[in-house]
Design a protein around this motif. Structure first.
Motif, PDB file in Angstrom:
ATOM      1  N   GLU A 103      25.431  27.283  33.590  1.00 33.06           N
ATOM      2  CA  GLU A 103      26.211  28.513  33.666  1.00 33.06           C
ATOM      3  C   GLU A 103      27.647  28.261  33.223  1.00 33.06           C
ATOM      4  O   GLU A 103      28.224  27.212  33.487  1.00 33.06           O
ATOM      5  CB  GLU A 103      26.193  29.060  35.094  1.00 33.06           C
ATOM      6  N   ARG A 104      28.211  29.269  32.574  1.00 32.57           N
ATOM      7  CA  ARG A 104      29.628  29.250  32.199  1.00 32.57           C
ATOM      8  C   ARG A 104      30.251  30.535  32.719  1.00 32.57           C
ATOM      9  O   ARG A 104      30.408  31.512  31.987  1.00 32.57           O
ATOM     10  CB  ARG A 104      29.784  29.162  30.684  1.00 32.57           C
ATOM     11  N   GLU A 105      30.604  30.540  33.964  1.00 34.63           N
ATOM     12  CA  GLU A 105      31.155  31.743  34.582  1.00 34.63           C
ATOM     13  C   GLU A 105      32.306  31.375  35.509  1.00 34.63           C
ATOM     14  O   GLU A 105      32.225  30.399  36.256  1.00 34.63           O
ATOM     15  CB  GLU A 105      30.085  32.495  35.378  1.00 34.63           C
ATOM     16  N   ILE A 106      33.370  32.158  35.430  1.00 40.89           N
ATOM     17  CA  ILE A 106      34.495  32.031  36.354  1.00 40.89           C
ATOM     18  C   ILE A 106      34.813  33.421  36.879  1.00 40.89           C
ATOM     19  O   ILE A 106      35.021  34.358  36.103  1.00 40.89           O
ATOM     20  CB  ILE A 106      35.733  31.428  35.670  1.00 40.89           C
ATOM     21  N   SER A 107      34.814  33.568  38.194  1.00 44.60           N
ATOM     22  CA  SER A 107      35.145  34.839  38.832  1.00 44.60           C
ATOM     23  C   SER A 107      36.474  34.682  39.559  1.00 44.60           C
ATOM     24  O   SER A 107      36.661  33.730  40.327  1.00 44.60           O
ATOM     25  CB  SER A 107      34.039  35.244  39.812  1.00 44.60           C
ATOM     26  N   ILE A 108      37.396  35.599  39.303  1.00 37.72           N
ATOM     27  CA  ILE A 108      38.741  35.506  39.871  1.00 37.72           C
ATOM     28  C   ILE A 108      39.020  36.734  40.723  1.00 37.72           C
ATOM     29  O   ILE A 108      39.005  37.866  40.231  1.00 37.72           O
ATOM     30  CB  ILE A 108      39.807  35.398  38.763  1.00 37.72           C
ATOM     31  N   GLU A 109      39.240  36.510  42.005  1.00 40.52           N
ATOM     32  CA  GLU A 109      39.733  37.539  42.908  1.00 40.52           C
ATOM     33  C   GLU A 109      41.013  37.008  43.543  1.00 40.52           C
ATOM     34  O   GLU A 109      41.319  35.820  43.455  1.00 40.52           O
ATOM     35  CB  GLU A 109      38.684  37.891  43.959  1.00 40.52           C
ATOM     36  N   GLN A 168      38.299  44.829  36.710  1.00 40.86           N
ATOM     37  CA  GLN A 168      38.529  46.095  37.408  1.00 40.86           C
ATOM     38  C   GLN A 168      40.038  46.256  37.532  1.00 40.86           C
ATOM     39  O   GLN A 168      40.724  45.369  38.040  1.00 40.86           O
ATOM     40  CB  GLN A 168      37.871  46.104  38.785  1.00 40.86           C
ATOM     41  N   PHE A 169      40.552  47.394  37.091  1.00 37.48           N
ATOM     42  CA  PHE A 169      41.996  47.582  36.999  1.00 37.48           C
ATOM     43  C   PHE A 169      42.337  49.058  37.190  1.00 37.48           C
ATOM     44  O   PHE A 169      41.454  49.926  37.204  1.00 37.48           O
ATOM     45  CB  PHE A 169      42.496  47.111  35.628  1.00 37.48           C
ATOM     46  N   ARG A 170      43.617  49.330  37.317  1.00 44.91           N
ATOM     47  CA  ARG A 170      44.064  50.723  37.326  1.00 44.91           C
ATOM     48  C   ARG A 170      45.474  50.816  36.766  1.00 44.91           C
ATOM     49  O   ARG A 170      46.279  49.884  36.884  1.00 44.91           O
ATOM     50  CB  ARG A 170      44.017  51.316  38.730  1.00 44.91           C
ATOM     51  N   LEU A 171      45.736  51.956  36.149  1.00 40.34           N
ATOM     52  CA  LEU A 171      47.073  52.284  35.675  1.00 40.34           C
ATOM     53  C   LEU A 171      47.747  53.112  36.757  1.00 40.34           C
ATOM     54  O   LEU A 171      47.168  54.090  37.245  1.00 40.34           O
ATOM     55  CB  LEU A 171      47.000  53.079  34.370  1.00 40.34           C
ATOM     56  N   THR A 172      48.934  52.720  37.173  1.00 41.70           N
ATOM     57  CA  THR A 172      49.628  53.460  38.218  1.00 41.70           C
ATOM     58  C   THR A 172      49.924  54.880  37.739  1.00 41.70           C
ATOM     59  O   THR A 172      50.001  55.135  36.528  1.00 41.70           O
ATOM     60  CB  THR A 172      50.931  52.746  38.606  1.00 41.70           C
ATOM     61  N   ALA A 264      42.335  34.373  27.090  1.00 43.93           N
ATOM     62  CA  ALA A 264      42.184  35.816  27.227  1.00 43.93           C
ATOM     63  C   ALA A 264      43.121  36.293  28.326  1.00 43.93           C
ATOM     64  O   ALA A 264      43.536  35.519  29.193  1.00 43.93           O
ATOM     65  CB  ALA A 264      40.738  36.180  27.547  1.00 43.93           C
ATOM     66  N   GLY A 265      43.446  37.572  28.309  1.00 41.82           N
ATOM     67  CA  GLY A 265      44.346  38.105  29.319  1.00 41.82           C
ATOM     68  C   GLY A 265      44.640  39.564  29.066  1.00 41.82           C
ATOM     69  O   GLY A 265      43.767  40.330  28.670  1.00 41.82           O
ATOM     70  N   PHE A 266      45.909  39.946  29.249  1.00 44.04           N
ATOM     71  CA  PHE A 266      46.263  41.354  29.095  1.00 44.04           C
ATOM     72  C   PHE A 266      47.721  41.494  28.676  1.00 44.04           C
ATOM     73  O   PHE A 266      48.512  40.540  28.739  1.00 44.04           O
ATOM     74  CB  PHE A 266      46.005  42.127  30.391  1.00 44.04           C
ATOM     75  N   LEU A 267      48.068  42.714  28.270  1.00 45.08           N
ATOM     76  CA  LEU A 267      49.420  43.043  27.827  1.00 45.08           C
ATOM     77  C   LEU A 267      49.873  44.297  28.557  1.00 45.08           C
ATOM     78  O   LEU A 267      49.171  45.315  28.553  1.00 45.08           O
ATOM     79  CB  LEU A 267      49.442  43.254  26.314  1.00 45.08           C
ATOM     80  N   ALA A 268      51.027  44.211  29.213  1.00 47.30           N
ATOM     81  CA  ALA A 268      51.651  45.371  29.850  1.00 47.30           C
ATOM     82  C   ALA A 268      52.760  45.873  28.936  1.00 47.30           C
ATOM     83  O   ALA A 268      53.626  45.098  28.514  1.00 47.30           O
ATOM     84  CB  ALA A 268      52.214  44.995  31.216  1.00 47.30           C
ATOM     85  N   LEU A 269      52.727  47.151  28.618  1.00 49.07           N
ATOM     86  CA  LEU A 269      53.710  47.736  27.709  1.00 49.07           C
ATOM     87  C   LEU A 269      55.009  48.043  28.445  1.00 49.07           C
ATOM     88  O   LEU A 269      55.011  48.221  29.673  1.00 49.07           O
ATOM     89  CB  LEU A 269      53.139  49.006  27.081  1.00 49.07           C
ATOM     90  N   ILE A 274      50.511  47.827  35.884  1.00 50.73           N
ATOM     91  CA  ILE A 274      49.052  47.750  35.960  1.00 50.73           C
ATOM     92  C   ILE A 274      48.690  46.926  37.188  1.00 50.73           C
ATOM     93  O   ILE A 274      49.418  45.995  37.557  1.00 50.73           O
ATOM     94  CB  ILE A 274      48.439  47.050  34.727  1.00 50.73           C
ATOM     95  N   GLU A 275      47.548  47.230  37.799  1.00 51.06           N
ATOM     96  CA  GLU A 275      47.050  46.435  38.919  1.00 51.06           C
ATOM     97  C   GLU A 275      45.604  46.030  38.654  1.00 51.06           C
ATOM     98  O   GLU A 275      44.834  46.788  38.053  1.00 51.06           O
ATOM     99  CB  GLU A 275      47.149  47.225  40.226  1.00 51.06           C
ATOM    100  N   PHE A 276      45.243  44.833  39.133  1.00 54.06           N
ATOM    101  CA  PHE A 276      43.902  44.289  38.936  1.00 54.06           C
ATOM    102  C   PHE A 276      43.358  43.793  40.273  1.00 54.06           C
ATOM    103  O   PHE A 276      44.090  43.197  41.065  1.00 54.06           O
ATOM    104  CB  PHE A 276      43.924  43.109  37.957  1.00 54.06           C
ATOM    105  N   THR A 277      42.056  44.019  40.499  1.00 53.19           N
ATOM    106  CA  THR A 277      41.410  43.448  41.685  1.00 53.19           C
ATOM    107  C   THR A 277      40.587  42.221  41.341  1.00 53.19           C
ATOM    108  O   THR A 277      40.401  41.342  42.187  1.00 53.19           O
ATOM    109  CB  THR A 277      40.486  44.467  42.373  1.00 53.19           C
ATOM    110  N   GLU A 278      40.072  42.142  40.105  1.00 48.63           N
ATOM    111  CA  GLU A 278      39.240  40.997  39.761  1.00 48.63           C
ATOM    112  C   GLU A 278      39.109  40.842  38.254  1.00 48.63           C
ATOM    113  O   GLU A 278      39.301  41.792  37.484  1.00 48.63           O
ATOM    114  CB  GLU A 278      37.843  41.128  40.375  1.00 48.63           C
ATOM    115  N   PHE A 279      38.771  39.617  37.861  1.00 46.53           N
ATOM    116  CA  PHE A 279      38.400  39.274  36.490  1.00 46.53           C
ATOM    117  C   PHE A 279      37.156  38.399  36.549  1.00 46.53           C
ATOM    118  O   PHE A 279      36.976  37.615  37.481  1.00 46.53           O
ATOM    119  CB  PHE A 279      39.508  38.486  35.784  1.00 46.53           C
ATOM    120  N   GLU A 280      36.323  38.532  35.542  1.00 50.69           N
ATOM    121  CA  GLU A 280      35.205  37.613  35.358  1.00 50.69           C
ATOM    122  C   GLU A 280      35.199  37.166  33.901  1.00 50.69           C
ATOM    123  O   GLU A 280      35.299  37.994  32.992  1.00 50.69           O
ATOM    124  CB  GLU A 280      33.866  38.273  35.703  1.00 50.69           C
TER     125      GLU A 280
END
Length: 423
Positions: A103-109, A168-172, A264-269, A274-280
């Motif tokens: 397996e090649r999996e990483i779960s981040i909370e 899983q994320f949300r925009l304020t 990999a990651g993200f960009l905030a303008l 932005i808020e995140f609860t988890e990444f996989e």
């Protein structure tokens, strides 16, 4: 009385001789450890002496410890990876694929992280790093990212190529600028974006190549502000697929050239939160002849102690490597460190390949330029198949198959030669 004293002295000398750390020639050395559960800093569980070529067994993980010398006048970051060659053939990179299930999996909370701190494993390559922080939101913890005057780009560096990112994320509610997920990051001028734009309402896939942005695909989409959203991004060398809100919307894009898949990651303008609860993060599972595996005895990046005593240079701690293809950055000048790799050699490998009794496997470490790390001699290990050993991994099936118990109490399971690709 004299006989008793001499006997005690003899056994004391014998005990010291058997437990003393080997001393080398003053050059970097290696040693193979057969006790896979031994602590990283423990001086026990060795399969042989310093610089001794030993026999290793099919499908039984072991560890190789190398000394590395730095001749630099000033300290600078150095990284290394592991290579092998079978029966003196071409050198091959040792990839990270776990065992027995590759397996090649990483779960981040973020529940176990401390509020007010930067998340473990993340780095900010552009923008204000103080705006990337763990926050408490009611009963849970979230990763919050914001940007003011310039964008914030945050990355998670994976130990292997990543083909899928789920978040899983949300925009304020006041975030009308949207955000973007980053994949295929090479540097600040070369990467790909999956951009979510609340206004006018679209998802856009684009590529930044040498600082120039090109739109690859775009579709209309409702991007609500406030509620939690789900996204899944799959990437191959020249293809990106996006699944938004559990199949509510899908978009595909093709690229003309390959992209790297290790960051990999993200960009905030600017002006957004932005808020995140988890990444996989997931990668393609394989069962190669040889791979780096997980070892429960130590964490990746744990510092080593000076056990081998081959090099005569002063000691600067290296690290244990755990299910990763590169060592952490090592800063040393005119000194040596020790690095230990958990490895398995399989009986069966992808592509209907087999490793046979008596095969030899030579290992070496190389730097980021591909240059071989100097050592007195490389380990050349002999491969052996224990009597009665079949090999393979657990067969994939929707339900339990077996075990069957023989009259002597032995348990038998259905097996297949390899997990992922055997045609």
């Amino acid at each position: 009385m004299k006989f008793y004293t001499i006997s005690v002295l003899f056994f004391a000398i014998l005990l010291v001789a058997c437990t003393a750390t080997p001393t080398g020639s003053g050059k970097p050395a290696f040693r193979v450890r057969s006790d896979f559960a031994a602590a990283l800093k423990a001086n026990r569980g060795w399969a042989g002496a310093l610089n001794e070529d030993v026999t290793v067994f099919a499908d039984r993980p072991f560890r190789i410890r190398f000394e590395v010398e730095s001749h630099a006048e000033t300290a600078a970051d150095q990284q290394f990876r592991l290579e092998y060659r079978r029966n003196s053939a071409a050198w091959t990179t040792v990839e990270a694929h776990d065992f027995p299930h590759p397996e090649r999996e990483i779960s981040i909370e973020f529940e176990d992280e401390e509020a007010g701190t930067r998340p473990i494993g993340w780095s900010v390559v552009k923008g204000d790093s103080t705006k990337l922080v763990i926050e408490t939101d009611g009963q849970e913890k979230v990763l919050r990212a914001g940007a003011e005057q310039e964008p914030l780009v945050a990355l998670f560096t994976l130990p292997w190529e990543t083909t899928e990112m789920v978040s899983q994320f949300r925009l304020t509610p006041d975030n009308h600028e949207g955000m973007a997920f980053v994949i295929g990051y090479a540097d600040i001028n070369n990467y790909c974006l999956v951009q979510l734009r609340p206004s006018p309402g679209s998802i856009r896939v684009s590529r930044v190549l040498n600082g120039i942005t090109t739109t690859l695909a775009e579709t209309d989409a409702v991007i609500p502000l406030g509620p939690w959203l789900d996204i899944e991004i799959e990437a191959q060398a020249r293809e990106i697929e996006v699944n938004f809100q559990n199949d509510l919307l899908e978009i595909e894009a093709e690229l003309e050239t390959d992209i790297p898949l290790t960051k990999a990651g993200f960009l905030a303008l600017p002006g957004s939160v932005i808020e995140f609860t988890e990444f996989e993060f997931s990668g393609e599972a394989k069962t190669p002849r040889v791979s780096i595996v997980t070892c429960a005895a130590f964490e990746h990046g744990m510092l080593t102690s000076d056990l081998l005593k081959g090099s005569a240079a002063p000691f600067q701690a290296g690290t244990g490597i755990n299910f990763a293809e590169w060592t952490p950055a090592w800063r040393a000048e005119k000194s040596h460190g020790e690095f230990e790799w958990p490895v398995v050699i399989r009986r069966f490998a992808d592509g209907a390949m087999t490793n046979e009794e008596g095969d030899t496997f030579e290992f070496r470490m190389v730097d980021v330029e591909g240059s071989e790390v100097e050592i007195e001699r490389n380990p050349v290990l002999q491969f052996s198949i224990p009597p009665g050993h079949v090999g393979g991994t657990y067969i994939e099936n929707p339900g339990r198959i077996g075990p069957w118990q023989a009259s002597n109490g032995d348990l038998y399971f259905m097996m297949e030669p390899a997990e992922t690709d055997n045609l």
